[in-house]
Design a protein around this motif. Structure first.
Motif, PDB file in Angstrom:
ATOM      1  N   GLY A 133      -9.098   4.475   8.650  1.00 18.52           N
ATOM      2  CA  GLY A 133      -9.917   3.725   7.710  1.00 18.52           C
ATOM      3  C   GLY A 133      -9.253   2.404   7.403  1.00 18.52           C
ATOM      4  N   GLY A 134      -9.780   1.700   6.433  1.00 25.01           N
ATOM      5  CA  GLY A 134      -9.172   0.428   6.109  1.00 25.01           C
ATOM      6  C   GLY A 134      -9.855  -0.296   4.982  1.00 25.01           C
ATOM      7  N   VAL A 135      -9.410  -1.516   4.789  1.00 30.03           N
ATOM      8  CA  VAL A 135      -9.916  -2.392   3.733  1.00 30.03           C
ATOM      9  C   VAL A 135     -10.213  -3.745   4.344  1.00 30.03           C
ATOM     10  CG1 VAL A 135      -9.454  -3.438   1.486  1.00 30.03           C
ATOM     11  CG2 VAL A 135      -8.468  -1.206   2.040  1.00 30.03           C
ATOM     12  N   GLN A 136     -11.377  -4.294   3.999  1.00 30.18           N
ATOM     13  CA  GLN A 136     -11.713  -5.662   4.348  1.00 30.18           C
ATOM     14  C   GLN A 136     -11.774  -6.462   3.051  1.00 30.18           C
ATOM     15  OE1 GLN A 136     -15.211  -4.199   6.850  1.00 30.18           O
ATOM     16  NE2 GLN A 136     -14.667  -6.080   7.933  1.00 30.18           N
ATOM     17  N   ALA A 149       0.568   6.887   3.303  1.00 33.81           N
ATOM     18  CA  ALA A 149       1.560   7.583   4.125  1.00 33.81           C
ATOM     19  C   ALA A 149       2.365   6.619   4.974  1.00 33.81           C
ATOM     20  CB  ALA A 149       0.858   8.606   5.015  1.00 33.81           C
ATOM     21  N   HIS A 150       1.735   5.506   5.375  1.00 26.59           N
ATOM     22  CA  HIS A 150       2.397   4.540   6.238  1.00 26.59           C
ATOM     23  C   HIS A 150       2.009   3.129   5.810  1.00 26.59           C
ATOM     24  CE1 HIS A 150       3.343   7.894   8.893  1.00 26.59           C
ATOM     25  NE2 HIS A 150       2.069   8.232   8.804  1.00 26.59           N
ATOM     26  N   VAL A 151       2.815   2.170   6.188  1.00 23.36           N
ATOM     27  CA  VAL A 151       2.472   0.776   5.949  1.00 23.36           C
ATOM     28  C   VAL A 151       1.285   0.423   6.837  1.00 23.36           C
ATOM     29  CG1 VAL A 151       3.243  -1.622   6.164  1.00 23.36           C
ATOM     30  CG2 VAL A 151       4.823   0.135   5.321  1.00 23.36           C
ATOM     31  N   PRO A 152       0.192  -0.092   6.275  1.00 27.05           N
ATOM     32  CA  PRO A 152      -0.990  -0.396   7.084  1.00 27.05           C
ATOM     33  C   PRO A 152      -0.733  -1.496   8.100  1.00 27.05           C
ATOM     34  CG  PRO A 152      -1.517  -0.350   4.745  1.00 27.05           C
ATOM     35  CD  PRO A 152      -0.030  -0.346   4.856  1.00 27.05           C
ATOM     36  N   GLU A 153      -1.633  -1.580   9.054  1.00 31.70           N
ATOM     37  CA  GLU A 153      -1.572  -2.653  10.040  1.00 31.70           C
ATOM     38  C   GLU A 153      -2.446  -3.806   9.561  1.00 31.70           C
ATOM     39  OE1 GLU A 153      -2.591  -3.573  14.756  1.00 31.70           O
ATOM     40  OE2 GLU A 153      -2.910  -1.562  13.910  1.00 31.70           O
ATOM     41  N   PHE A 154      -1.875  -4.993   9.502  1.00 27.84           N
ATOM     42  CA  PHE A 154      -2.576  -6.199   9.072  1.00 27.84           C
ATOM     43  C   PHE A 154      -3.279  -6.762  10.304  1.00 27.84           C
ATOM     44  CE2 PHE A 154      -1.766 -10.663   7.063  1.00 27.84           C
ATOM     45  CZ  PHE A 154      -3.035 -10.680   6.553  1.00 27.84           C
ATOM     46  N   THR A 155      -4.609  -6.658  10.346  1.00 24.74           N
ATOM     47  CA  THR A 155      -5.340  -6.944  11.581  1.00 24.74           C
ATOM     48  C   THR A 155      -6.077  -8.279  11.598  1.00 24.74           C
ATOM     49  OG1 THR A 155      -7.281  -5.736  10.762  1.00 24.74           O
ATOM     50  CG2 THR A 155      -5.655  -4.491  12.057  1.00 24.74           C
ATOM     51  N   PHE A 191       0.821  -1.209   0.000  1.00 26.24           N
ATOM     52  CA  PHE A 191       0.000   0.000   0.000  1.00 26.24           C
ATOM     53  C   PHE A 191       0.860   1.266   0.000  1.00 26.24           C
ATOM     54  CE2 PHE A 191      -3.264  -2.965   1.372  1.00 26.24           C
ATOM     55  CZ  PHE A 191      -4.398  -2.465   0.760  1.00 26.24           C
ATOM     56  N   LYS A 192       1.970   1.243   0.705  1.00 29.40           N
ATOM     57  CA  LYS A 192       2.811   2.446   0.770  1.00 29.40           C
ATOM     58  C   LYS A 192       3.521   2.702  -0.553  1.00 29.40           C
ATOM     59  CE  LYS A 192       6.524   4.696   3.341  1.00 29.40           C
ATOM     60  NZ  LYS A 192       7.369   4.693   4.544  1.00 29.40           N
ATOM     61  N   PHE A 193       3.921   1.664  -1.229  1.00 29.65           N
ATOM     62  CA  PHE A 193       4.781   1.830  -2.395  1.00 29.65           C
ATOM     63  C   PHE A 193       4.001   1.861  -3.709  1.00 29.65           C
ATOM     64  CE2 PHE A 193       7.027  -0.217   1.058  1.00 29.65           C
ATOM     65  CZ  PHE A 193       8.064   0.675   1.254  1.00 29.65           C
ATOM     66  N   VAL A 194       2.903   1.153  -3.785  1.00 34.01           N
ATOM     67  CA  VAL A 194       2.094   1.144  -5.005  1.00 34.01           C
ATOM     68  C   VAL A 194       0.996   2.193  -4.949  1.00 34.01           C
ATOM     69  CG1 VAL A 194       0.576  -0.249  -6.479  1.00 34.01           C
ATOM     70  CG2 VAL A 194       2.588  -1.298  -5.419  1.00 34.01           C
ATOM     71  N   HIS A 195       0.376   2.333  -3.757  1.00 32.73           N
ATOM     72  CA  HIS A 195      -0.776   3.227  -3.622  1.00 32.73           C
ATOM     73  C   HIS A 195      -0.447   4.523  -2.881  1.00 32.73           C
ATOM     74  CE1 HIS A 195      -3.150   0.029  -5.268  1.00 32.73           C
ATOM     75  NE2 HIS A 195      -2.793  -0.797  -4.295  1.00 32.73           N
ATOM     76  N   ARG A 196       0.809   4.726  -2.588  1.00 31.69           N
ATOM     77  CA  ARG A 196       1.299   5.971  -1.988  1.00 31.69           C
ATOM     78  C   ARG A 196       0.649   6.271  -0.627  1.00 31.69           C
ATOM     79  NH1 ARG A 196       4.353   4.762  -5.420  1.00 31.69           N
ATOM     80  NH2 ARG A 196       5.053   6.035  -7.185  1.00 31.69           N
ATOM     81  N   GLU A 213      -5.867  -1.929   8.454  1.00 35.30           N
ATOM     82  CA  GLU A 213      -6.252  -0.634   9.006  1.00 35.30           C
ATOM     83  C   GLU A 213      -5.148   0.357   8.702  1.00 35.30           C
ATOM     84  OE1 GLU A 213      -6.698   0.950  13.484  1.00 35.30           O
ATOM     85  OE2 GLU A 213      -8.287  -0.468  12.920  1.00 35.30           O
ATOM     86  N   MET A 214      -5.534   1.557   8.306  1.00 36.94           N
ATOM     87  CA  MET A 214      -4.527   2.558   7.946  1.00 36.94           C
ATOM     88  C   MET A 214      -5.038   3.960   8.264  1.00 36.94           C
ATOM     89  SD  MET A 214      -4.925   2.233   3.790  1.00 36.94           S
ATOM     90  CE  MET A 214      -5.265   0.465   3.872  1.00 36.94           C
ATOM     91  N   LEU A 215      -4.151   4.910   8.146  1.00 35.61           N
ATOM     92  CA  LEU A 215      -4.467   6.295   8.444  1.00 35.61           C
ATOM     93  C   LEU A 215      -4.509   7.091   7.149  1.00 35.61           C
ATOM     94  CD1 LEU A 215      -4.867   7.887  11.131  1.00 35.61           C
ATOM     95  CD2 LEU A 215      -2.532   8.693  10.846  1.00 35.61           C
ATOM     96  N   PHE A 216      -5.582   7.874   6.994  1.00 42.15           N
ATOM     97  CA  PHE A 216      -5.750   8.696   5.799  1.00 42.15           C
ATOM     98  C   PHE A 216      -5.667  10.171   6.176  1.00 42.15           C
ATOM     99  CE2 PHE A 216      -7.983   4.775   4.952  1.00 42.15           C
ATOM    100  CZ  PHE A 216      -7.621   4.467   3.651  1.00 42.15           C
ATOM    101  N   GLY A 217      -4.940  10.928   5.380  1.00 44.19           N
ATOM    102  CA  GLY A 217      -4.984  12.378   5.508  1.00 44.19           C
ATOM    103  C   GLY A 217      -4.275  12.970   6.698  1.00 44.19           C
TER     104      GLY A 217
END
Length: 367
Positions: A223-226, A183-189, A176-181, A203-207
């Motif tokens: 926010g995040g992705v399921q 800000a941080h590497v998301p947390e795999f929950t 997510f950090k390198f392909v989708h820019r 789970e990740m932080l936006f903005g």
């Protein structure tokens, strides 16, 4: 491209069209799993997907054939075939040929799309193709979203990629950090498996920055992705936080070297808008959603399957588990079905082991 290290004939549900592409009375030509196929919709609304060639003398039903009622009629001699592929009429004979049948595929329509069941061993479907709006327990339904077709679809044909590339994206939190820019590497929950279905949450932080976690209208937002993988051909994603769209990415093998890939995006409705299709004001939002998929596609279409991969220690558990889970979809004797070699990591620590009985339920248990 070199022959893929994984079989291009996996078992499962695979998208072959969008529903709107197959109109009543029309014949839709296509090629998947090395077979020329036709899809057609009878007057009862049901879609049939079958081998493209008439069993009489081999005429292609998609070139000059026609649909009448619940039958497809060969352009060569007028033989009529029903939705089960059986001959029901020979116009110059008083009885049909009951001994011949055009091979058909189990087909279902879900979420504006047509899926077929493929199994090299000829087994009937042993798991269902779910609905993306029923797959998440959040109280939302399709009524909360605009139709995806035609504004929210992308289709790339005959690319040199494998379905598993996309499926493994469901555990690849670092990209997510390198392909989708991000800000941080998301947390795999979360990573869980339920037979042919795999679940992964991020789970990740936006903005905002990592330290700026106060949720304000103008500040950072969590926010995040399921992600849900239905076999290895269908990937669901539900986004939450600043965006609540849902997406499906599907990969369907065409032959032993290439596959078609489709993306479908549903944007959530603006308050008070009851239109079936998204308004022009959301075109930029849709373009941004498509750009995220296209960024992934740029990687997948040039990717080579690495086995064993060189993984960072933290990645080992997720990739090890999902590759073991994926083995159930490859028929015995096909590449990908044999025991997986030990995964290697970038360092000397092999990372945590995933007990096989927790990581995968064999296809035999599902029959």
């Amino acid at each position: 491209m070199a022959k893929p290290a994984l079989s291009m004939k996996p078992t499962g549900w695979f998208q072959v069209a969008w529903s709107a592409e197959i109109e009543t009375g029309q014949i839709h030509r296509m090629k998947y799993f090395g077979h020329d196929l036709v899809a057609w919709r009878g007057e009862d609304g049901a879609v049939t997907v079958m081998n493209a060639y008439c069993e009489h003398l081999g005429a292609h039903l998609g070139f000059g054939g026609r649909v009448e009622g619940d039958r497809i009629i060969c352009p060569f001699h007028g033989w009529e075939w029903n939705q089960q592929g059986r001959n029901v009429c020979i116009p110059y004979q008083d009885r049909p040929n009951r001994g011949r049948r055009i091979p058909t595929f189990p087909a279902v329509e879900r979420n504006e799309s047509v899926y077929i069941w493929h199994d090299l061993e000829g087994r009937a479907p042993y798991f269902d193709m779910p609905d993306i709006f029923d797959a998440y327990d959040d109280g939302r339904s399709s009524a909360d979203y605009y139709l995806a077709y035609p504004e929210g679809i992308l289709h790339h044909e005959r690319l040199e990629l494998h379905p598993q590339y996309v499926m493994e994206n469901g555990v690849d939190y670092a990209h997510f950090k390198f392909v989708h820019r991000a800000a941080h590497v998301p947390e795999f929950t979360r990573q869980e498996f339920d037979g042919p279905v795999a679940y992964a949450d991020f789970e990740m932080l936006f903005g905002g920055t990592k330290e700026s976690t106060v949720l304000t209208p103008n500040g950072a937002m969590v926010g995040g992705v399921q992600a849900i993988n239905v076999g290895i051909g269908v990937g669901f994603a539900k986004f939450w936080g600043p965006d609540n769209m849902r997406t499906i990415v599907t990969v369907t093998p065409v032959d032993d070297e290439t596959a078609d890939i489709r993306s479908t995006v549903w944007l959530d409705r603006l308050p008070g808008d009851t239109s079936a299709h998204q308004p022009a004001s959301l075109e930029r939002r849709m373009r941004m959603a498509n750009n995220q998929y296209l960024a992934d596609l740029n990687i997948w279409r040039h990717q080579r399957y690495t086995d064993p991969p060189a993984l960072a220690t933290a990645e080992g558990k997720g990739f090890s588990a999902i590759r073991r889970w994926a083995m159930q979809f490859y028929p015995l004797g096909e590449p990908g079905s044999a025991s997986m070699p030990e995964l290697q990591t970038a360092g000397t620590d092999a990372g945590p082991e995933v007990p096989e009985n927790e990581a995968v339920r064999s296809s035999a248990a599902l029959d």
